[in-house]
Design an enzyme around this catalytic site. Structure first.
Site, PDB file in Angstrom:
ATOM      1  CD  GLU A 151       8.791  80.347 117.007  1.00 58.82           C
ATOM      2  OE1 GLU A 151      10.009  80.532 117.195  1.00 58.82           O
ATOM      3  OE2 GLU A 151       7.953  81.255 117.136  1.00 58.82           O
TER       4      GLU A 151
ATOM      5  CB  CYS B  33      16.586  76.172 116.344  1.00 57.71           C
ATOM      6  SG  CYS B  33      15.912  76.586 117.964  1.00 57.71           S
TER       7      CYS B  33
HETATM    8  P1  NAD Z   1      11.076  67.513 111.842  1.00 61.89           P
HETATM    9  O1  NAD Z   1      11.619  66.649 110.750  1.00 61.89           O
HETATM   10  O2  NAD Z   1      10.708  66.919 113.145  1.00 61.89           O
HETATM   11  O3  NAD Z   1       9.836  68.280 111.211  1.00 61.89           O
HETATM   12  C1  NAD Z   1       9.057  69.158 111.965  1.00 61.89           C
HETATM   13  C2  NAD Z   1       7.626  68.750 111.864  1.00 61.89           C
HETATM   14  O4  NAD Z   1       7.196  68.842 110.522  1.00 61.89           O
HETATM   15  C3  NAD Z   1       7.370  67.311 112.314  1.00 61.89           C
HETATM   16  O5  NAD Z   1       6.274  67.285 113.181  1.00 61.89           O
HETATM   17  C4  NAD Z   1       7.120  66.573 111.025  1.00 61.89           C
HETATM   18  O6  NAD Z   1       6.233  65.497 111.176  1.00 61.89           O
HETATM   19  C5  NAD Z   1       6.543  67.641 110.133  1.00 61.89           C
HETATM   20  N1  NAD Z   1       6.831  67.405 108.721  1.00 61.89           N
HETATM   21  C6  NAD Z   1       7.998  66.965 108.200  1.00 61.89           C
HETATM   22  N2  NAD Z   1       7.890  66.883 106.846  1.00 61.89           N
HETATM   23  C7  NAD Z   1       6.629  67.289 106.526  1.00 61.89           C
HETATM   24  C8  NAD Z   1       5.914  67.434 105.300  1.00 61.89           C
HETATM   25  N3  NAD Z   1       6.469  67.146 104.119  1.00 61.89           N
HETATM   26  N4  NAD Z   1       4.652  67.863 105.365  1.00 61.89           N
HETATM   27  C9  NAD Z   1       4.066  68.157 106.533  1.00 61.89           C
HETATM   28  N5  NAD Z   1       4.706  68.032 107.725  1.00 61.89           N
HETATM   29  C10 NAD Z   1       5.959  67.607 107.721  1.00 61.89           C
HETATM   30  O7  NAD Z   1      12.065  68.657 112.185  1.00 61.89           O
HETATM   31  P2  NAD Z   1      13.103  69.340 111.273  1.00 61.89           P
HETATM   32  O8  NAD Z   1      12.380  70.096 110.202  1.00 61.89           O
HETATM   33  O9  NAD Z   1      14.199  68.411 110.886  1.00 61.89           O
HETATM   34  O10 NAD Z   1      13.692  70.327 112.393  1.00 61.89           O
HETATM   35  C11 NAD Z   1      14.889  70.920 112.241  1.00 61.89           C
HETATM   36  C12 NAD Z   1      14.724  72.351 111.834  1.00 61.89           C
HETATM   37  O11 NAD Z   1      13.870  72.988 112.770  1.00 61.89           O
HETATM   38  C13 NAD Z   1      15.987  73.127 111.851  1.00 61.89           C
HETATM   39  O12 NAD Z   1      15.994  74.006 110.757  1.00 61.89           O
HETATM   40  C14 NAD Z   1      15.936  73.904 113.151  1.00 61.89           C
HETATM   41  O13 NAD Z   1      16.698  75.080 113.148  1.00 61.89           O
HETATM   42  C15 NAD Z   1      14.473  74.174 113.232  1.00 61.89           C
HETATM   43  N6  NAD Z   1      14.072  74.365 114.629  1.00 61.89           N
HETATM   44  C16 NAD Z   1      13.619  75.577 114.981  1.00 61.89           C
HETATM   45  C17 NAD Z   1      13.269  75.821 116.305  1.00 61.89           C
HETATM   46  C18 NAD Z   1      12.763  77.154 116.746  1.00 61.89           C
HETATM   47  O14 NAD Z   1      12.292  77.247 117.876  1.00 61.89           O
HETATM   48  N7  NAD Z   1      12.822  78.188 115.935  1.00 61.89           N
HETATM   49  C19 NAD Z   1      13.375  74.793 117.236  1.00 61.89           C
HETATM   50  C20 NAD Z   1      13.829  73.555 116.819  1.00 61.89           C
HETATM   51  C21 NAD Z   1      14.165  73.348 115.506  1.00 61.89           C
END
Ligand code: NAD
Length: 482
Positions: free
Chosen positions: A211, A246
């Site tokens: 997602e 998102c």
């Molecule tokens: P985040 O930094 O919380 O990361 C998401 C998850 O990935 C966390 O649990 C984190 O611990 C893990 N993570 C981070 N780096 C990692 C790595 N190198 N290796 C393994 N795991 C790792 O969230 P984010 O990525 O900043 O979220 C923002 C993004 O998520 C935006 O692009 C947003 O559009 C997208 N998003 C999508 C939805 C959806 O439903 N489609 C919902 C919310 C956010």
């Protein structure tokens, strides 16, 4: 850490293999427990969200707490039907037989969640996984530490902790989790980490649901009820976690001639919503942390961009607050227009004709959500037919996610797979094909030695001929019989 993770995964696997998660009663009991948890601990959940994001309590209730409860109740209502094997036509070629699709739990699934809606984005996939009869491990986002800690504390108090577990942590913990073999990984977050998740999953041939995000466009035509449309656009951007959503509109496209009227109307709506000094408003979330604050302020630092600000632009680093900010015609090669904004900045792109906006959107990667404001039915039809997107909404923003009958998920760069409502159940289910035959109705024609006569009968069967079926059932060609 790897050992701890392996132990947790092993315990979940043992519970799943013992069949604990399969009965409908177990699934329903867990879902009822989650409803109870949400009802009894609403205050704690709201406090955690406020601590993580200064999320207004009204938003926490509307966008996280009430939706989580609704998702659980929807699953409880549908569960028995969803679990029933689906009878399908058996067909002539396999006559006599019965055919059905059995919804089988995948096994032990991993849910990795994001920080922006840290309660809903964690619990909703968990609800789907439980409804589908899986054991599940939740890894909430470390960037929303209060909500993550609350999950670690609350879930074991309410649900069966031999089958539903929480592991907290950031990159090292998630990396260790990704080393394990899971039966599905459900990840919410950025595309960059999505690639890491998918690469790790590939080693075990584990299926993934990703997602992800991207730049969600909103086309704004002049043929609208301006007052209502602008309110909906504004609340869909800034009333959703101050743009850290998102499916918040990332940018608006309108015509050059209409842009000034749209900007005026947006300014008036923003002052009505958040006052003359939005940095003091209690109704706007703060930016989640200083990294994201710096990322966002950097986006508008360059003079070629900052000179395009027509409203807002105020920031307060101490409070991690950024005011709703509107910009018109920033350079299309600026980071503001090439990367996902995920914050309170809203660039408006202008085009000569509103129809040009479809081509503009289609020159970019496929968005998670696309929006259109217009009364023009032809434009609505062109938008729905010609814009590929995870989901779309005409004349409002974000609300499509609240309809459990619609799948929620991306396409292309915005994600793989979907969930919500029954789609969540399906997301965590294997559709097992089951064909059951007796020992009657032998067709001699299917067995060697192959002859022209046999081929004729089989071809007839495959083409749906009843005569062929009768001949086959009568055991033709006879000379084959012993
Ligand atoms: P985040 O930094 O919380 O990361 C998401 C998850 O990935 C966390 O649990 C984190 O611990 C893990 N993570 C981070 N780096 C990692 C790595 N190198 N290796 C393994 N795991 C790792 O969230 P984010 O990525 O900043 O979220 C923002 C993004 O998520 C935006 O692009 C947003 O559009 C997208 N998003 C999508 C939805 C959806 O439903 N489609 C919902 C919310 C956010």
């Amino acid at each position: 850490m790897a050992e701890e993770v392996a132990a947790v995964a092993g315990e979940l696997r043992a519970s799943f293999r013992a069949g604990r998660t399969r009965p409908a009663e177990w699934r329903a009991a867990q879902l009822r427990a989650i409803v109870r948890m949400v009802e009894e601990r609403e205050g704690d959940i709201s406090d955690a969200l406020h601590s993580d994001l200064a999320k207004p309590r009204m938003e926490s209730y509307l966008h996280e707490i009430s939706l989580a409860k609704a998702a659980c109740k929807f699953a409880l209502k549908g569960l028995k039907n969803w679990m029933k094997p689906e009878k399908v036509p058996a067909g002539l070629t396999t006559f006599p037989s019965t055919a059905q699709i059995v919804s089988e739990p995948l096994g032990v699934v991993l849910v990795i969640s994001a920080w922006n809606y840290p309660f809903l984005l964690s619990i909703e996939p968990v609800i789907g996984a439980i409804a589908a009869g899986n054991a599940v491990l939740l890894k909430p986002s470390e960037i929303a530490p209060a909500t993550s800690a609350l999950f670690a504390k609350l879930l074991p108090e309410y649900v069966d902790k031999s089958c539903i577990k929480v592991v907290e942590g950031g990159v090292p913990e998630t990396t260790a989790l990704l080393e394990e073999k899971w039966d599905k990984i459900f990840y919410t977050g950025s595309g960059n980490v999505g690639r890491i998740v998918m690469a790790a999953a590939a080693k075990h041939l584990t299926p993934v649901a990703l997602e992800l995000g991207g730049k969600c466009p909103a086309i704004f035509d002049s043929n609208v009820d301006l007052h209502t449309a602008v309110k909906r656009l504004a609340v869909g951007k800034w009333g959703c976690n101050n743009g850290q959503a998102c499916i918040a509109p990332d940018y608006v496209i309108t015509t050059k001639s209409f842009a000034p009227e749209l900007v005026d109307s947006l300014k008036r709506a923003l002052i009505r919503f958040y006052g003359e000094d939005p940095l003091q408003s209690e109704d706007l979330s703060r930016i989640v942390n200083s990294n994201h604050f710096c990322r966002l302020t950097n986006l508008i630092e360059d003079k070629t961009v900052s000179q395009k600000i027509v409203y807002g632009g105020q920031t307060d680093e101490k409070q991690l607050k950024i005011a709703p900010t509107v910009l018109v015609d920033v350079p299309l090669d600026s980071a503001l227009m090439t990367s996902e904004i995920f914050g309170p900045l809203l660039p408006i792109v202008t085009v000569d004709k509103i129809e040009d906006s479809i081509e503009f959107i289609n020159s970019k990667t496929k968005p998670l959500a696309a929006y259109l404001f217009t009364k023009d039915k032809k434009l609505q039809e062109a938008f729905v037919s010609n814009v590929p997107a995870g989901g779309m909404l005409v004349n409002d923003v974000a609300l499509h996610l609240a309809n459990p009958h619609l799948p929620f998920g991306g396409v292309g760069d915005s994600g793989i797979g979907s969930y919500h409502g029954k789609f969540s159940f399906d997301c965590f289910t294997h559709k097992k094909a089951v064909l059951i035959r007796g020992f009657g109705g032998e067709a001699a024609a299917r067995y060697p030695p192959y002859t022209t006569e046999k081929q004729k009968i089989l071809r007839g069967l495959i083409n749906g001929s009843f005569i062929a079926l009768i001949l086959a059932l009568l055991g033709f060609p006879r000379r084959d019989r012993r």
